[in-house]
Scaffold this active site. Structure first.
Site, PDB file in Angstrom:
ATOM      1  N   ASP A  13      55.753  17.118  34.784  1.00  0.00           N
ATOM      2  CA  ASP A  13      54.374  16.660  34.980  1.00  0.00           C
ATOM      3  C   ASP A  13      54.547  15.983  36.482  1.00  0.00           C
ATOM      4  O   ASP A  13      53.869  15.230  36.779  1.00  0.00           O
ATOM      5  CB  ASP A  13      53.907  15.546  34.122  1.00  0.00           C
ATOM      6  CG  ASP A  13      52.461  15.437  34.058  1.00  0.00           C
ATOM      7  OD1 ASP A  13      51.659  16.264  34.976  1.00  0.00           O
ATOM      8  OD2 ASP A  13      51.785  14.304  33.949  1.00  0.00           O
ATOM      9  N   HIS A  34      46.322   3.289  33.264  1.00  0.00           N
ATOM     10  CA  HIS A  34      46.485   4.009  32.020  1.00  0.00           C
ATOM     11  C   HIS A  34      47.051   5.446  32.551  1.00  0.00           C
ATOM     12  O   HIS A  34      46.302   5.892  33.511  1.00  0.00           O
ATOM     13  CB  HIS A  34      45.239   4.182  31.323  1.00  0.00           C
ATOM     14  CG  HIS A  34      44.020   4.330  32.170  1.00  0.00           C
ATOM     15  ND1 HIS A  34      43.702   5.682  32.332  1.00  0.00           N
ATOM     16  CD2 HIS A  34      43.034   3.673  32.687  1.00  0.00           C
ATOM     17  CE1 HIS A  34      42.485   5.846  32.997  1.00  0.00           C
ATOM     18  NE2 HIS A  34      42.016   4.713  33.288  1.00  0.00           N
ATOM     19  N   GLY A  35      47.424   5.946  31.573  1.00  0.00           N
ATOM     20  CA  GLY A  35      48.338   7.452  31.809  1.00  0.00           C
ATOM     21  C   GLY A  35      47.947   8.274  30.705  1.00  0.00           C
ATOM     22  O   GLY A  35      47.229   7.890  29.670  1.00  0.00           O
ATOM     23  N   GLY A  36      48.542   9.445  30.722  1.00  0.00           N
ATOM     24  CA  GLY A  36      48.334  10.336  29.510  1.00  0.00           C
ATOM     25  C   GLY A  36      49.011   9.744  28.400  1.00  0.00           C
ATOM     26  O   GLY A  36      48.599  10.222  27.278  1.00  0.00           O
ATOM     27  N   LEU A  37      50.114   9.137  28.478  1.00  0.00           N
ATOM     28  CA  LEU A  37      50.523   8.820  27.225  1.00  0.00           C
ATOM     29  C   LEU A  37      50.548   6.912  26.941  1.00  0.00           C
ATOM     30  O   LEU A  37      50.906   6.711  25.674  1.00  0.00           O
ATOM     31  CB  LEU A  37      51.996   8.989  27.241  1.00  0.00           C
ATOM     32  CG  LEU A  37      52.554  10.446  27.140  1.00  0.00           C
ATOM     33  CD1 LEU A  37      54.003  10.706  27.498  1.00  0.00           C
ATOM     34  CD2 LEU A  37      51.949  11.101  25.634  1.00  0.00           C
ATOM     35  N   ILE A  64      49.748   0.946  30.965  1.00  0.00           N
ATOM     36  CA  ILE A  64      50.938   0.377  31.850  1.00  0.00           C
ATOM     37  C   ILE A  64      50.645  -1.064  32.017  1.00  0.00           C
ATOM     38  O   ILE A  64      49.463  -1.385  32.582  1.00  0.00           O
ATOM     39  CB  ILE A  64      51.170   0.972  32.876  1.00  0.00           C
ATOM     40  CG1 ILE A  64      51.466   2.679  32.617  1.00  0.00           C
ATOM     41  CG2 ILE A  64      52.455   0.578  33.904  1.00  0.00           C
ATOM     42  CD1 ILE A  64      51.454   3.354  33.866  1.00  0.00           C
TER      43      ILE A  64
END
Length: 732
Positions: A272, A145-148, A151
Site C-alpha cells: 500500500d 485514522h486509516g484503513g485498519l 492512531i
C-alpha cells in the site's frame, strides 16, 4: 518470471541482420536491468549497497539534492479535536459494502451492523485521553485514522515520557482486521531500517463497550509531514496546480526504494505505498503504516491497497501482490507528486501522453522511467528495487545537470566507459574527420560495452582479456570447450568488431538461449545493425533499450548515432545533448552534437559545444582543432579568423600539425578576402597581416615548411607548387 512480449518494428517486421535467425522477434526483455540480477528476486547486491548509503544533513538523492527541512512537529499539536471517520470512508470490513452512511437527512451511524452481510462495525475510537494502555502508555488523543485502525498519541511513562504512537483496530467486529493487525505486529518485529518506522511494543487494552481486550501496536513517533501534506501545502500556497520540484520527488523516491528493497530482501511486500505513508521529518524520510505488509508467499490474507496507486484489480486477483506491484505504486506516487493529472478517474492505470505534460516533455528519461515503472504489463516493469533505484539515480543526474547547468557524472553499474579514440593526428585532416559522422564500424566500436556479469564462472578470466586485440581474442574465446554466457557475449562483440556478423549473431543466439530475457541480447543486435549500416533497425532497438534502461547513457548514445545516420537530426541532437550535459567523459557526444549543429547551420552552437570539452580530457586538443576548423569554415568577419589563430597559438601543437592547421585557417581567410572581405587596419592573423598580401605570404611560408618535412616526393612537389602559386608577381 515470465518475459515481456516479443519486440518488433512498428510494422511488425522481423529485424534480423543478414537474414540471421536471431531477430527482435526472438528477443524478450525481462524485468531485470543488470547482469547477475534475476527478475523478481530480492536482496541484490545493489539493493544492499544502496541501503547502506547515508544521507547528508538536509541532502537526499545520494547527497545531490538539497531538500528543505521539515521541522519536527510538536506531537501535542497534531492531536485531532474531533476524531471522526468520514462517511465516505466507512465500509464493511467483511463484504466491502458501504456502511454508516446518512439516510433520510440523518447522519450515518458510527456503530451498527452491515445491511448486506450482518457484520458488526464500529468507527469510534476505543481509547480516550488518560487511558493507560498496558499500564505504561498514557493516551493523549487521536492523531489520525486509516484503513485498519485508529492512531493515537501517547507517552511512555516507563521510558522518559517519550512520545509513542499506538495503532489499534478501526473496527473491533472485523475478524479480518484482527488478523491483519496480528500479521502487522509480526512483520514489524522483524523490521529494522532507518527509513521504516520502528515498532517498540505490542500492548492490549479492554474495549470500553465490550470489555474484550484489543491489541495496539506501539511505534516510534515520527514528527514531520507526509509527502501528501507537502504536496497539498504547495498547492494551497499557489494556483492549485503546483507540484513538488521533480528533483526533490526523485530524491524522495530513492529513499523509499531503499526501504522497499530492504523489505523485499526480508521476503515482505509493502502493498500500500502512497504519498500519505511517507513522512519527512527534518532531513529523514520514513515509511510508516505497515498495515498492508504481507509475506511474499502469503496467498490467503486480504490485500489492502489504495485506488490510484495500486495495480489493476485483475492483477491483484490473479497472482496477487508482487515486487513489481510494489514498485508500480512507487512509480504512480512519483508521477502524482511531480505533475498534475487525474490519477483516480481519467488515468487510474496510465500516465498522460508526454505531449500533454510539460515536465515530461522537458525530461524524456523521467517520462520513460515512469512508463516502465507503471507499465500495464507486469513483465515489462522493474522487478528489483535496486535496479529501479539505479535507473532513477541516472535520471536524477540528468535532471540536475539540466537544472544546474553542470555535469553530474557517475560510473554505470551496467556499462563500462566509452571507447572513443581519434588517432594521433591532430591537424586539419583530423579536424575534418572529427566533424564528420563516424563510419558504421567506428560508430559501433565507440559504444560502451556492458560489464561482465561477476557471477559468471569465467568472469575473472574474461576481465583479463579486456585489452586483447580482437584478432587474438576470437580464437582464444572459441577454444573454450564449454563457453559460459559471458564468454559468448565477449565473442559476439569481438566478431562484430572485425566484421564477422553472421558468426557474431550465432554466438548471440547461443547466449539468448542460455539467458533468455537478458537485455544484452538486444544491445549487441543493435550494435551489429549499426556496424552494418542497418541504421533504422538499430534505431528501433536502441529506442527500446532506452525505454528499458532510462537512466543509462549508452542507449541514448547508440540512439543518437543511429538517428544521425537516418537524418533525424533533432532526435540525435537531443540525445547527444543529454549525454554531454550529464557526463563530460563521453566526448563522442560533444563531437556528435557539434556535427549536428554544423549540419543545421548553427556554427556558433557547434563552437560552443566543442569549447566545453575539459582541458584535462585526452581529447581536448582534438576538440580544439575541430573548433579552430569550425571557426575558420564559413566565417563572416575577421574576428572569427583572429579567434581561430589565437586558439591555434595556445594549444601547443607540434610544428607540422600547427602548420597544417594554420594553412587551413589561412586558406579560408584568403578566400574570404578575395570575395570582398576586409579586416580593420593593423589586424593580424598567425603572426602576419590580415590582408590579402599578408595572408598569401604567410600561407606560402607554411607550405614551404610543410614541403621541407614531407616524406613523400609527390607530396613535397604538390606543396611547393602551392607555395609558388602564392608568390607575388615580380619583374625579376
Amino acid at each position: 518470471m515470465p518475459s515481456s512480449p516479443s519486440l518488433r518494428d512498428p510494422a511488425g517486421n522481423d529485424m534480423s541482420v543478414h537474414s540471421h535467425p536471431i531477430s527482435s522477434g526472438n528477443i524478450r526483455l525481462s524485468g531485470r536491468s543488470g547482469p547477475g540480477s534475476t527478475a523478481g528476486t530480492v536482496g541484490s547486491s545493489r539493493t544492499g549497497s544502496s541501503s547502506s548509503r547515508g544521507s547528508k544533513r538536509g541532502m537526499l538523492g545520494l547527497g545531490m539534492v538539497q531538500v528543505p527541512l521539515v521541522p519536527a512537529r510538536d506531537p501535542s499539536e497534531a492531536i485531532m479535536t474531533n476524531p471522526v471517520v468520514s462517511e465516505k470512508n466507512r465500509f464493511c470490513g467483511n463484504c466491502g459494502e458501504k456502511v454508516g452512511r446518512a439516510r433520510g437527512g440523518q447522519e450515518g451511524r458510527t456503530e451498527g451492523f452491515c445491511r448486506q452481510c450482518g457484520t458488526q462495525f464500529s468507527f469510534t475510537p476505543k481509547l480516550a485521553k488518560g487511558d493507560m494502555v498496558g499500564g505504561q502508555y498514557e493516551v493523549l488523543g487521536c492523531l489520525a485514522h486509516g484503513g485498519l485502525g485508529w492512531i493515537y498519541l501517547a507517552r511512555d511513562r516507563n521510558v522518559n515520557d517519550r512520545w509513542v504512537v499506538l495503532k489499534g483496530l478501526l473496527n473491533a467486529g472485523d475478524a479480518e482486521a484482527h488478523k491483519a493487525a496480528a500479521a502487522e505486529r509480526a512483520f514489524l518485529s522483524e523490521v529494522e531500517h532507518p527509513n521504516i518506522v520502528k515498532i517498540i511494543n505490542f500492548s492490549q487494552h479492554p474495549d470500553p463497550r465490550t470489555g474484550i481486550p484489543g491489541g495496539h501496536i506501539v511505534m516510534e513517533y515520527v514528527g514531520g509531514k507526509s509527502l501528501r501534506e507537502l504536496l497539498v501545502e504547495r498547492r494551497q500556497d499557489g494556483s492549485g496546480e503546483e507540484v513538488l520540484p521533480v528533483e526533490r520527488v526523485i530524491a524522495y523516491g530513492l529513499e523509499c526504494l531503499r526501504a522497499l528493497g530492504y523489505l523485499h530482501s526480508k521476503g515482505l511486500l509493502y502493498c500500500d505505498f502512497k504519498p500519505d505513508n511517507v513522512i519527512q521529518s527534518e532531513e529523514l524520510i520514513k515509511l510508516i503504516d505497515l498495515g498492508g505488509v504481507r509475506r511474499m508467499d502469503d496467498t490467503l490474507s486480504p490485500v489492502y491497497t489504495t485506488p490510484g496507486y495500486r495495480v489493476p484489480e485483475d492483477e491483484l486477483r490473479g497472482p496477487g501482490p508482487t515486487i513489481s506491484a510494489d514498485l508500480y505504486s512507487v512509480g504512480r506516487a512519483l508521477a502524482v507528486l511531480s505533475f498534475h493529472f487525474s490519477f483516480m478517474r481519467q488515468h487510474p492505470h496510465s500516465i498522460p501522453p508526454r505531449n500533454e505534460v510539460p515536465l515530461l516533455q522537458r525530461y524524456e528519461s523521467y517520462d520513460r522511467f515512469l512508463r516502465r515503472a507503471t507499465n500495464i504489463e507486469p513483465e515489462s516493469r522493474f522487478h528489483d528495487a535496486g535496479d529501479m533505484a539505479d535507473q532513477l539515480t541516472g535520471v536524477l543526474r540528468e535532471v540536475l545537470s539540466e537544472i544546474e547547468g553542470t555535469p553530474h557524472p557517475a560510473a554505470s553499474a551496467l556499462f563500462g566507459g566509452e571507447t572513443f579514440t581519434s588517432g594521433s593526428d591532430v591537424g586539419a585532416h583530423n579536424a575534418d574527420r572529427m566533424l564528420s559522422p563516424p563510419s558504421p564500424t567506428e560508430a559501433a566500436g565507440l559504444l560502451p560495452a556492458p560489464l561482465v556479469d561477476p557471477v559468471d564462472p569465467a568472469a575473472q578470466l574474461l576481465r583479463s582479456f579486456a585489452g586483447m586485440p580482437p584478432a587474438e581474442l576470437i580464437p582464444t574465446l572459441r577454444a573454450a570447450q564449454a563457453p559460459t554466457p559471458e564468454t559468448l557475449l565477449m565473442l559476439a562483440r569481438a566478431l562484430i568488431t572485425v566484421g564477422q556478423h553472421n558468426e557474431a549473431l550465432d554466438a548471440l543466439q547461443q547466449f539468448s538461449s542460455a539467458v533468455p530475457g537478458d537485455w544484452r541480447t538486444m544491445w549487441y543486435l543493435a550494435v551489429a545493425e549499426l556496424s552494418t549500416g542497418s541504421f533504422q533497425e538499430a534505431r528501433n532497438h536502441f529506442d527500446e533499450l532506452y525505454d528499458h534502461l532510462p537512466g543509462e547513457v549508452a542507449p541514448k548514445l547508440g540512439l543518437a548515432l543511429a538517428c544521425e545516420r537516418t537524418a533525424d537530426l533533432e532526435t540525435a541532437a537531443r540525445q547527444y545533448a543529454t549525454v554531454w550535459s550529464t557526463d563530460h567523459s563521453y566526448v563522442s557526444a560533444a563531437f556528435g552534437l557539434a556535427r549536428i549543429r554544423v549540419a543545421q547551420g548553427d556554427r556558433a552552437s557547434a563552437i560552443q559545444v566543442l569549447d566545453t570539452v575539459p582541458e584535462l580530457s585526452s581529447l581536448y586538443i582534438h576538440a580544439q582543432t575541430a573548433l579552430i576548423a569550425a571557426l575558420a569554415t564559413g566565417a563572416t568577419d575577421s574576428a572569427d579568423y583572429v579567434r581561430a589563430g589565437e586558439r591555434l597559438g595556445r594549444i601547443g601543437l607540434d610544428s607540422e600539425s600547427a602548420d597544417r592547421l594554420a594553412a587551413r585557417v589561412l586558406e579560408s581567410a584568403l578566400t574570404w578576402l578575395r570575395s570582398g572581405g576586409s579586416a580593420p587596419a593593423g589586424q593580424r592573423l598567425l603572426d602576419g597581416d590580415l590582408t590579402e598580401e599578408g595572408v598569401r605570404a604567410n600561407l606560402e611560408r607554411r607550405y614551404r615548411s610543410l614541403a621541407h618535412r614531407a616524406s613523400r616526393t609527390s607530396e613535397r612537389y604538390e606543396l611547393i607548387d602551392r607555395a609558388n602559386s602564392l608568390r607575388p608577381v615580380t619583374l625579376l
